[in-house]
Design an enzyme around this catalytic site. Sequence first.
Site, PDB file in Angstrom:
ATOM      1  N   THR A  12       8.431   1.432   4.756  1.00  0.00           N
ATOM      2  CA  THR A  12       9.869   1.543   5.133  1.00  0.00           C
ATOM      3  C   THR A  12      10.294  -0.285   5.090  1.00  0.00           C
ATOM      4  O   THR A  12       9.582  -1.135   5.048  1.00  0.00           O
ATOM      5  CB  THR A  12       9.924   1.940   6.524  1.00  0.00           C
ATOM      6  OG1 THR A  12       9.107   1.035   7.440  1.00  0.00           O
ATOM      7  CG2 THR A  12       9.724   3.268   6.721  1.00  0.00           C
ATOM      8  N   GLU A  39       7.005   4.619   0.430  1.00  0.00           N
ATOM      9  CA  GLU A  39       6.277   3.370   0.099  1.00  0.00           C
ATOM     10  C   GLU A  39       6.204   1.912   0.872  1.00  0.00           C
ATOM     11  O   GLU A  39       6.380   0.978   0.345  1.00  0.00           O
ATOM     12  CB  GLU A  39       6.708   2.883  -1.609  1.00  0.00           C
ATOM     13  CG  GLU A  39       6.920   4.027  -2.314  1.00  0.00           C
ATOM     14  CD  GLU A  39       5.958   4.594  -3.029  1.00  0.00           C
ATOM     15  OE1 GLU A  39       4.568   4.306  -2.485  1.00  0.00           O
ATOM     16  OE2 GLU A  39       5.918   5.858  -3.640  1.00  0.00           O
ATOM     17  N   GLY A  63      -1.144  12.355  -2.633  1.00  0.00           N
ATOM     18  CA  GLY A  63      -0.907  12.912  -1.029  1.00  0.00           C
ATOM     19  C   GLY A  63      -1.854  11.983  -0.109  1.00  0.00           C
ATOM     20  O   GLY A  63      -2.786  11.759  -0.013  1.00  0.00           O
ATOM     21  N   ASN A 122       1.015  -0.233  -4.273  1.00  0.00           N
ATOM     22  CA  ASN A 122       1.359  -2.018  -4.868  1.00  0.00           C
ATOM     23  C   ASN A 122       2.094  -1.571  -6.006  1.00  0.00           C
ATOM     24  O   ASN A 122       3.121  -2.235  -6.467  1.00  0.00           O
ATOM     25  CB  ASN A 122       0.238  -2.735  -4.861  1.00  0.00           C
ATOM     26  CG  ASN A 122      -0.450  -3.282  -3.791  1.00  0.00           C
ATOM     27  OD1 ASN A 122       0.114  -3.319  -2.827  1.00  0.00           O
ATOM     28  ND2 ASN A 122      -1.580  -3.887  -3.979  1.00  0.00           N
ATOM     29  N   SER A 143       3.871   5.567   8.260  1.00  0.00           N
ATOM     30  CA  SER A 143       3.849   4.131   8.227  1.00  0.00           C
ATOM     31  C   SER A 143       2.165   3.769   8.309  1.00  0.00           C
ATOM     32  O   SER A 143       1.812   2.704   8.148  1.00  0.00           O
ATOM     33  CB  SER A 143       4.700   3.401   9.021  1.00  0.00           C
ATOM     34  OG  SER A 143       5.830   3.664   8.561  1.00  0.00           O
ATOM     35  N   PHE A 161       2.160  -5.139  13.709  1.00  0.00           N
ATOM     36  CA  PHE A 161       2.388  -3.742  13.561  1.00  0.00           C
ATOM     37  C   PHE A 161       2.192  -2.814  14.673  1.00  0.00           C
ATOM     38  O   PHE A 161       2.863  -1.937  14.777  1.00  0.00           O
ATOM     39  CB  PHE A 161       1.282  -3.172  12.419  1.00  0.00           C
ATOM     40  CG  PHE A 161       1.325  -3.970  11.221  1.00  0.00           C
ATOM     41  CD1 PHE A 161       2.386  -3.696  10.424  1.00  0.00           C
ATOM     42  CD2 PHE A 161       0.187  -4.814  10.908  1.00  0.00           C
ATOM     43  CE1 PHE A 161       2.582  -4.573   9.364  1.00  0.00           C
ATOM     44  CE2 PHE A 161       0.381  -5.557   9.513  1.00  0.00           C
ATOM     45  CZ  PHE A 161       1.382  -5.330   8.735  1.00  0.00           C
ATOM     46  N   ARG A 175       5.564   0.368  -5.270  1.00  0.00           N
ATOM     47  CA  ARG A 175       6.412  -0.862  -4.587  1.00  0.00           C
ATOM     48  C   ARG A 175       7.176  -1.653  -5.656  1.00  0.00           C
ATOM     49  O   ARG A 175       8.140  -2.105  -5.548  1.00  0.00           O
ATOM     50  CB  ARG A 175       5.611  -1.559  -3.604  1.00  0.00           C
ATOM     51  CG  ARG A 175       5.268  -0.163  -2.389  1.00  0.00           C
ATOM     52  CD  ARG A 175       4.422  -1.122  -1.488  1.00  0.00           C
ATOM     53  NE  ARG A 175       4.109  -0.262  -0.166  1.00  0.00           N
ATOM     54  CZ  ARG A 175       3.090  -0.832   0.857  1.00  0.00           C
ATOM     55  NH1 ARG A 175       2.491  -1.848   0.608  1.00  0.00           N
ATOM     56  NH2 ARG A 175       2.970   0.036   1.656  1.00  0.00           N
ATOM     57  N   PHE A 233      -3.704   1.767  -1.086  1.00  0.00           N
ATOM     58  CA  PHE A 233      -2.703   0.996  -0.909  1.00  0.00           C
ATOM     59  C   PHE A 233      -2.703  -0.024  -2.313  1.00  0.00           C
ATOM     60  O   PHE A 233      -1.597  -0.520  -2.646  1.00  0.00           O
ATOM     61  CB  PHE A 233      -3.106  -0.310  -0.026  1.00  0.00           C
ATOM     62  CG  PHE A 233      -2.764   0.147   1.406  1.00  0.00           C
ATOM     63  CD1 PHE A 233      -1.793   0.948   1.794  1.00  0.00           C
ATOM     64  CD2 PHE A 233      -3.658  -0.415   2.338  1.00  0.00           C
ATOM     65  CE1 PHE A 233      -1.611   1.365   2.926  1.00  0.00           C
ATOM     66  CE2 PHE A 233      -3.403   0.169   3.841  1.00  0.00           C
ATOM     67  CZ  PHE A 233      -2.245   0.780   4.013  1.00  0.00           C
TER      68      PHE A 233
HETATM   69  P1  TGC Z   1      -5.582  -2.019   7.391  1.00  0.00           P
HETATM   70  O1  TGC Z   1      -5.737  -0.673   7.663  1.00  0.00           O
HETATM   71  O2  TGC Z   1      -6.155  -3.061   8.189  1.00  0.00           O
HETATM   72  O3  TGC Z   1      -5.833  -2.338   5.784  1.00  0.00           O
HETATM   73  C1  TGC Z   1      -6.729  -1.344   5.361  1.00  0.00           C
HETATM   74  C2  TGC Z   1      -7.593  -1.942   4.004  1.00  0.00           C
HETATM   75  O4  TGC Z   1      -6.324  -2.165   3.181  1.00  0.00           O
HETATM   76  C3  TGC Z   1      -6.182  -3.385   2.554  1.00  0.00           C
HETATM   77  N1  TGC Z   1      -4.609  -3.427   2.374  1.00  0.00           N
HETATM   78  C4  TGC Z   1      -4.373  -3.473   1.022  1.00  0.00           C
HETATM   79  N2  TGC Z   1      -4.895  -3.677  -0.173  1.00  0.00           N
HETATM   80  C5  TGC Z   1      -4.402  -3.952  -1.594  1.00  0.00           C
HETATM   81  N3  TGC Z   1      -2.879  -3.777  -1.465  1.00  0.00           N
HETATM   82  C6  TGC Z   1      -2.239  -3.916  -0.123  1.00  0.00           C
HETATM   83  N4  TGC Z   1      -0.876  -3.677  -0.352  1.00  0.00           N
HETATM   84  C7  TGC Z   1      -2.876  -3.813   0.875  1.00  0.00           C
HETATM   85  N5  TGC Z   1      -2.545  -3.612   2.266  1.00  0.00           N
HETATM   86  C8  TGC Z   1      -3.623  -3.388   3.025  1.00  0.00           C
HETATM   87  C9  TGC Z   1      -6.435  -4.323   3.728  1.00  0.00           C
HETATM   88  O5  TGC Z   1      -6.862  -5.410   3.199  1.00  0.00           O
HETATM   89  C10 TGC Z   1      -7.754  -3.663   4.314  1.00  0.00           C
HETATM   90  O6  TGC Z   1      -8.796  -3.885   3.333  1.00  0.00           O
HETATM   91  P2  TGC Z   1     -10.269  -3.885   3.825  1.00  0.00           P
HETATM   92  O7  TGC Z   1     -11.160  -3.851   2.516  1.00  0.00           O
HETATM   93  O8  TGC Z   1     -10.524  -5.140   4.781  1.00  0.00           O
HETATM   94  O9  TGC Z   1     -10.551  -2.491   4.579  1.00  0.00           O
HETATM   95  O10 TGC Z   1      -3.980  -2.293   6.982  1.00  0.00           O
HETATM   96  P3  TGC Z   1      -3.082  -3.576   7.101  1.00  0.00           P
HETATM   97  O11 TGC Z   1      -3.033  -3.972   8.535  1.00  0.00           O
HETATM   98  O12 TGC Z   1      -3.646  -4.470   5.923  1.00  0.00           O
HETATM   99  O13 TGC Z   1      -1.744  -2.835   6.869  1.00  0.00           O
HETATM  100  C11 TGC Z   1      -1.012  -2.013   7.812  1.00  0.00           C
HETATM  101  C12 TGC Z   1       0.208  -1.828   7.172  1.00  0.00           C
HETATM  102  C13 TGC Z   1       1.335  -1.152   8.301  1.00  0.00           C
HETATM  103  C14 TGC Z   1       0.903  -2.864   6.375  1.00  0.00           C
HETATM  104  C15 TGC Z   1       0.060  -0.641   6.205  1.00  0.00           C
HETATM  105  O14 TGC Z   1      -0.565   0.316   6.838  1.00  0.00           O
HETATM  106  C16 TGC Z   1       1.086   0.058   5.320  1.00  0.00           C
HETATM  107  O15 TGC Z   1       1.187  -0.492   4.359  1.00  0.00           O
HETATM  108  N6  TGC Z   1       1.729   1.284   5.641  1.00  0.00           N
HETATM  109  C17 TGC Z   1       2.885   1.792   4.976  1.00  0.00           C
HETATM  110  C18 TGC Z   1       2.083   3.023   4.560  1.00  0.00           C
HETATM  111  C19 TGC Z   1       3.159   3.512   3.356  1.00  0.00           C
HETATM  112  O16 TGC Z   1       3.627   2.744   2.365  1.00  0.00           O
HETATM  113  N7  TGC Z   1       3.121   4.862   3.165  1.00  0.00           N
HETATM  114  C20 TGC Z   1       3.751   5.477   2.038  1.00  0.00           C
HETATM  115  C21 TGC Z   1       3.051   6.167   1.177  1.00  0.00           C
HETATM  116  S1  TGC Z   1       3.825   6.982  -0.224  1.00  0.00           S
HETATM  117  C22 TGC Z   1       3.258   8.635  -0.089  1.00  0.00           C
HETATM  118  O17 TGC Z   1       2.684   9.169   0.493  1.00  0.00           O
HETATM  119  C23 TGC Z   1       4.231   9.581  -1.057  1.00  0.00           C
HETATM  120  S2  TGC Z   1       5.734   8.786  -1.519  1.00  0.00           S
HETATM  121  C24 TGC Z   1       5.732   9.055  -3.113  1.00  0.00           C
HETATM  122  C25 TGC Z   1       6.048  10.492  -3.378  1.00  0.00           C
HETATM  123  O18 TGC Z   1       5.118  11.349  -3.484  1.00  0.00           O
HETATM  124  O19 TGC Z   1       7.164  10.850  -3.629  1.00  0.00           O
END
Ligand code: TGC
Length: 392
Positions: free
Chosen positions: A368, A366, A133, A243, A141, A386, A246, A239
């Site tokens: 968009t 996961e 969740g 990974n 997003s 973003f 995805r 995240f």
């Molecule tokens: P930001 O908020 O600045 O970063 C937070 C921290 O996370 C780190 N990070 C990652 N680490 C590992 N892998 C990744 N892919 C990462 N992406 C970010 C980042 O380095 C930071 O670390 P720290 O230590 O500095 O705090 O976020 P950002 O600017 O990096 O990312 C923004 C954005 C838009 C890319 C991110 O928010 C994003 O990916 N949004 C999409 C969210 C998403 O995919 N949601 C789907 C969720 S799936 C679900 O809930 C259910 S679907 C499956 C099902 O149940 O059927």
Amino acid sequence: MNDLAHDYLGLDSLLSPGELELRARVRSFVDERIRPNIAEWYEAAYFPRELVKEMGALGLLGMHLTGYGCPGRSAVEYGLAAMELEAGDSGLRTFVSVQGSLAMSAIAKFGSEDQKQRWLPGMAAGDLIGCFGLTEPTAGSDPASMLTHAVRDGSGWVLNGAKRWIGLASIADVAVIWAKTDEGIRGFLVPTTTPGFTATTIEPKLSMRASIQCDITLTDVRLPSDAALPGATGLRGPFACLNEARYGIMWGAMGAARDAYEDARAYALQRRQFDTPIAAFQLTQQKLVDMVLEIQKGLLVALHTGRLKDAGTLRPEQISFGKLNNVRSAIAVCREARTILGGNGMTLDHSPLRHANNLESVRTYEGTDEIHTLIMGRAITGIPAFSPGPAS
Ligand code: TGC
């Protein structure tokens, strides 16, 4: 089917005997247990829970994890299994992703020894189901804007909030719930029998009909202190699980595309119009060739990405490349395949439109298409795009 129609570039030669054997085993499972029933399940919006233990026995749950009853397979093997499952239906691949890549990964990566012992063996066997969740009604997003929160209460925690689009939640035994705390975002293992936890299926849906997606509400859900995952604070935790999911999606989408192409090709060879098989028309051949181009390129992307993952050098930005490219290509392939089927492609006797509808969900969850585009845009320019800032 001749070799070029099936594997134009001879990509099977890039797979080891063990990888080919695993792929064949999962393909047989899909042919025997999913393919004969999927149209009925899709029509009835039915998730075949009875297959869960079979998938556990096949080693499909938490495939890439080691220990605690998990199969310890490679990333490429996991990808091949995802591809075969999604050739059956995205809903079944989604089950494996949510269970293994999201819920089990969260526990394996960030759980305590006790949490791993309690949940992982049963989840690997298919005796227990997990969900993940993160997404909320107003935080899709942008998970950083989540409202669900957990506060300390004596030695334990109290959770309040809501989650949306959560796969399997209504049949899950445990929910991994991400919530804001004074220490940052943390993960909690919530047994779904806990008072205050409710999961309601979202229906009717036009996509992923053989799968379950839910709304979750959390109302004064009281948890012991050891319900929190000790290894993750901040969004980096969820995240890291995304990974994994995805990565599997980039393979899975190619399975759906392949199945749609094969359906359309077989139809084109037997369907006659103007006294000739429609496969003899140049326009049909162009469509089939365009599909083969996209499928073969997508498979190369997935395989290369998998090899990088197995080598331990894969970067999240590279996963975005595969997820964005392969899902986008797969939808285009499935839609084009439907045009070859004419009116018959509107029925559940054929797979392309079912796959295309499913892939609308896949391109949305996961991350968009837009989010993965912006992740890549940031990677190549160094500039995050973003958020434009507050609207004036
Ligand atoms: P930001 O908020 O600045 O970063 C937070 C921290 O996370 C780190 N990070 C990652 N680490 C590992 N892998 C990744 N892919 C990462 N992406 C970010 C980042 O380095 C930071 O670390 P720290 O230590 O500095 O705090 O976020 P950002 O600017 O990096 O990312 C923004 C954005 C838009 C890319 C991110 O928010 C994003 O990916 N949004 C999409 C969210 C998403 O995919 N949601 C789907 C969720 S799936 C679900 O809930 C259910 S679907 C499956 C099902 O149940 O059927």
